[in-house]
Design a protein around this motif. Structure first.
Motif, short mmCIF file in Angstrom:
data_model
loop_
_atom_site.label_atom_id
_atom_site.label_comp_id
_atom_site.label_asym_id
_atom_site.label_seq_id
_atom_site.Cartn_x
_atom_site.Cartn_y
_atom_site.Cartn_z
N PHE A 60 -7.03 72.24 -3.11
CA PHE A 60 -6.51 71.01 -4.27
C PHE A 60 -5.40 70.50 -3.23
O PHE A 60 -4.31 70.81 -3.19
N ASP A 61 -5.75 69.52 -3.03
CA ASP A 61 -4.94 68.51 -1.58
C ASP A 61 -4.43 67.31 -2.88
O ASP A 61 -4.76 66.81 -3.26
N ASP A 62 -3.51 67.29 -2.36
CA ASP A 62 -2.28 65.46 -2.83
C ASP A 62 -1.91 65.90 -4.29
O ASP A 62 -1.28 64.78 -3.79
N GLY A 63 -1.76 67.01 -5.10
CA GLY A 63 -1.35 66.30 -6.46
C GLY A 63 -1.39 65.04 -7.11
O GLY A 63 0.09 65.72 -7.63
N ILE A 98 1.45 56.11 2.70
CA ILE A 98 0.46 54.89 3.21
C ILE A 98 -0.88 55.17 2.26
O ILE A 98 -1.50 54.52 1.59
N PHE A 99 -1.41 55.96 2.55
CA PHE A 99 -2.52 56.50 1.92
C PHE A 99 -3.51 55.95 0.70
O PHE A 99 -3.67 55.85 0.38
N HIS A 100 -1.93 56.66 -0.16
CA HIS A 100 -2.12 56.32 -1.67
C HIS A 100 -1.38 55.00 -1.63
O HIS A 100 -2.81 54.72 -2.77
N VAL A 199 2.43 75.15 -0.77
CA VAL A 199 3.30 73.33 0.00
C VAL A 199 1.69 72.36 0.96
O VAL A 199 1.34 73.30 1.03
N HIS A 200 1.77 71.71 0.88
CA HIS A 200 0.98 70.62 1.03
C HIS A 200 1.63 70.16 2.24
O HIS A 200 1.15 69.89 3.35
N CYS A 201 2.61 69.32 2.28
CA CYS A 201 3.51 68.55 2.77
C CYS A 201 4.43 67.57 2.44
O CYS A 201 5.15 67.76 0.98
N HIS A 203 5.76 64.20 3.76
CA HIS A 203 5.23 62.80 3.14
C HIS A 203 4.11 62.57 3.88
O HIS A 203 4.03 61.28 3.51
N HIS A 204 3.56 63.32 4.08
CA HIS A 204 1.94 63.44 4.06
C HIS A 204 1.34 63.04 5.90
O HIS A 204 1.16 61.75 5.75
N THR A 205 2.22 63.48 6.71
CA THR A 205 2.33 63.17 7.87
C THR A 205 0.74 64.17 8.77
O THR A 205 1.30 65.07 8.29
N PRO A 239 -1.88 72.24 5.33
CA PRO A 239 -1.89 71.12 6.55
C PRO A 239 -2.54 69.34 5.84
O PRO A 239 -3.42 69.29 5.51
N ALA A 240 -1.23 68.58 5.48
CA ALA A 240 -2.05 66.68 5.12
C ALA A 240 -3.15 67.03 6.66
O ALA A 240 -2.37 66.95 8.03
N PHE A 241 -3.92 66.63 6.58
CA PHE A 241 -4.94 65.23 6.89
C PHE A 241 -5.36 66.80 8.01
O PHE A 241 -6.19 66.55 9.07
ZN ZN Z 1 -3.12 64.97 1.99
#
Ligand code: ZN
Length: 298
Positions: A60-63, A98-100, A199-201, A203-205, A239-241
């Protein structure tokens, strides 16, 4: 190469028009189907020898909050483990990527209204003729808005507008964070119920091209959050994206740094099967496309 990992984002009833989400009933069906052919395991189980069945990790990504209120509850009832990841900057600094913000604003306001706001605030007259890449969007204003946020406005312009608009939906910035993201205590509860937290990130860059800088900016702060706030030693990374456009350089240059800091694997967004932890970067199927789910679609 038999094991698989499945990637999930939002698992919720699709009542938000600004996001793509997986219906909870479909999620349940997917677990039942996967259970027939795979052993659904925690990432750490991939270190052990394989049993009779190939293994599957649900990731699961992004929490986002639905992962706690919906996905986690379903998994708890069915007795299957999973791997959830933290994005630390919303929880530590109340900064939403930003994407959220785009997901929130497009879900709670009409595209016509947003386009009207943008025209009033910025010089966006060129956007309609430039927005051809979004011609698949039926709503012409959605087309303009997506182009404006993703390509035309500066990051600061987009953030200024979106943040103000998104916070209004929830009343305050704190409410937004509380209602949109899995909280520290909820992550603790998930951990105590056998879920793996990684760990995802921060700031999601996407990957910036320099592994040391990227580790310092995007991975270390989130790893510290896991250690200090959740009492978890970070061992798993997503990793984000999937790293973004430079993901191949990320695979090459970031792996030694992550290994040095005790990480055991990274969950990528490249589709494909895996063989335990024989590779550091593990392939993942998006839950919408994963092969065993064809029977649901047909
Ligand atoms: Zn993500």
């Amino acid at each position: 190469m038999k094991d698989i990992a499945v990637m999930y984002h939002y698992v919720k009833t699709n009542d938000w028009k600004g996001i793509v989400s997986l219906e909870p009933e479909i999620f349940e069906q997917q677990i039942d189907i996967l259970n027939k052919s795979y052993e659904i395991v925690s990432p750490d189980d991939l270190r052990k020898p394989r049993g009779l069945k190939p293994r599957c990790v649900l990731t699961f990504d992004d929490g986002t909050k639905d992962q706690y209120t919906i996905a986690f509850q379903i998994m708890k009832n069915k007795g299957v483990p999973g791997y959830f990841t933290v994005m630390s900057s919303p929880l530590l600094d109340e900064v939403v990527p930003i994407f959220h913000l785009v997901h929130i604003v497009l879900s709670f306001h009409s595209d016509e209204e947003i386009w009207g706001d943008l025209r009033g605030r910025y010089d966006v007259d060129e956007v309609p003729q430039l927005s051809g890449i979004y011609s698949y969007e039926k709503d012409i204003y959605r087309r303009y808005n997506k182009y404006a946020f993703n390509f035309f406005l500066t990051k600061d312009q987009a953030r200024d507008y979106l943040q103000e608009k998104a916070i209004k939906v929830f009343g305050t910035s704190k409410n937004l964070i509380d209602q949109y993201y899995v909280s520290k205590n909820e992550f603790m509860e998930m951990k105590s119920q056998g879920m793996t937290i990684g760990v995802h990130c921060a700031h999601h860059t996407p990957y910036c091209g320099d592994a040391n800088i990227f580790y310092k900016d995007e991975i270390e702060p989130c790893g510290l959050f896991l250690k200090n706030e959740l009492n978890i030693t970070p061992e798993w990374y997503t990793p984000a994206f999937g790293g973004g456009e430079q993901y191949k350089a990320m695979f090459r240059d970031l792996e030694p740094i992550l290994r040095e800091h005790g990480y055991k694997a990274g969950f990528a967004t490249t589709p494909g099967k895996n063989n335990g932890l024989s590779n550091f970067w593990l392939n993942r199927y998006d839950c919408i496309h994963v092969p065993p789910f064809k029977s649901i679609e047909n």
